[in-house]
Design a protein around this motif. Sequence first.
Motif: not given
Length: 432
Positions: A419-421, A364-368
């Motif tokens: 990153l938190v979002r 589900a992550l987009a930035l990691f």
Amino acid sequence: MLRRTTAATDLGFATRQLQPIEVEEPVRSRTTPLYLTAGFPFDAFDESAEHFRTGDGYSYTRVANPTITAVERRIADLEGGADAVLVGSGQAAIVVALLGLVGAGDHVLAGASMYEGTRGLLLEELARLGVTTDFVAGNDPDAWRAAIRPETRAVLLESIPNPRNDLPDLQAIADVAHERGIALVVDSTLATPYLLRPIEHGADLVVHSASKFLAGQGAVLGGAIVDAGTFDATRSGHLYPHLTAPSRVGGPSRVDRHGPLARIAHIRDSVAVRLGPTISPLNAFLVGQGIETLSLRVERQSSNALAIATFLHDHPAVASVDYSGLPSSPYRALADRYLPRGQGSVFAFTVHGGEVAARRVVDALALFTPMTHLGDVRSLILHPRTTSHTQRTEAELGLAGIEAGTLRVSIGIEDVADLVRDLERGLAVASA
């Protein structure tokens, strides 16, 4: 002005396209010059003989290269060491450092929390060469003292263990090793010399995967070995006869020639040169460029990591967070002592729901970015059980604290709110 020693009219086309036209005027570069060459010409017969007699100057990049030398000196200076050797990767740095100390029949004592590549090297490849290894958990000096054997030649630690953050008490373990004259080797890749300089706490050798934070950009591979320059032949010579005995042809020993630098001289001139894990001058140049922004990146990464670890610690979908900078960490006191500038940016956290939930988070992550790398300016994530730790047994995974829902992150320099979002979204998907 350009010059060629023979007039162009006297040479054939194929010769003229090969022979260089040299620039006579001295030229200075604002950055470290890049010497991208396999070898270096000698001006005369006697110069080549003098080089092979003394080792001064440059002949072949596998032996030495001005670009590589400049970066070696920079890393040694930042670590507070006497000298450094650059090699082709972090794994090569570990191999070369250990083979500079141990031989068949010798023993290595290592921290229980260890990078899987290093652990495999110790338990399989070095074991095939007749070198045995035992692992010690925790910081009890008596436990380390009891595990030392007469044939122990190296104690190996990670300054910030990957990924548990179960910090070693460097000075206490160094004192135990030095009681027997044994060298302490510290892999300080995750700390970098900006956060921690292990030599100041008793380390004899410090190694880095320069591919990680030193380079920073995730584009090149490299490794570094830094020596404290404190080899004491009186105290430790009996453990390392290859440093104190005459050369194979009866010449002076390493100690006779190099004194307290005997250990790093042997690592450079014998182990690294003969095994050949040479770093490309281009990679060394790019590592050197990365070092110029090391403090800025690591300061930002550590700050981001603490904010993210705090967020994860308070999230109901997260079972635990292994980050030494958290007030709840059992290693917080050691972090305050050894890592006052920041506790690094690589750590593990475990989500409720096991592997299924961990998979949902990652997908589900987009930035990691899911990848097997660390220390990048971009944030990364990995599931150790199905990747880096897949060769461990269930019992070994349990001892290492690697659970089905454990994820490892390497925090970058992005805006921490973004990153938190991203993590909030991933954890929400996992919970649902």
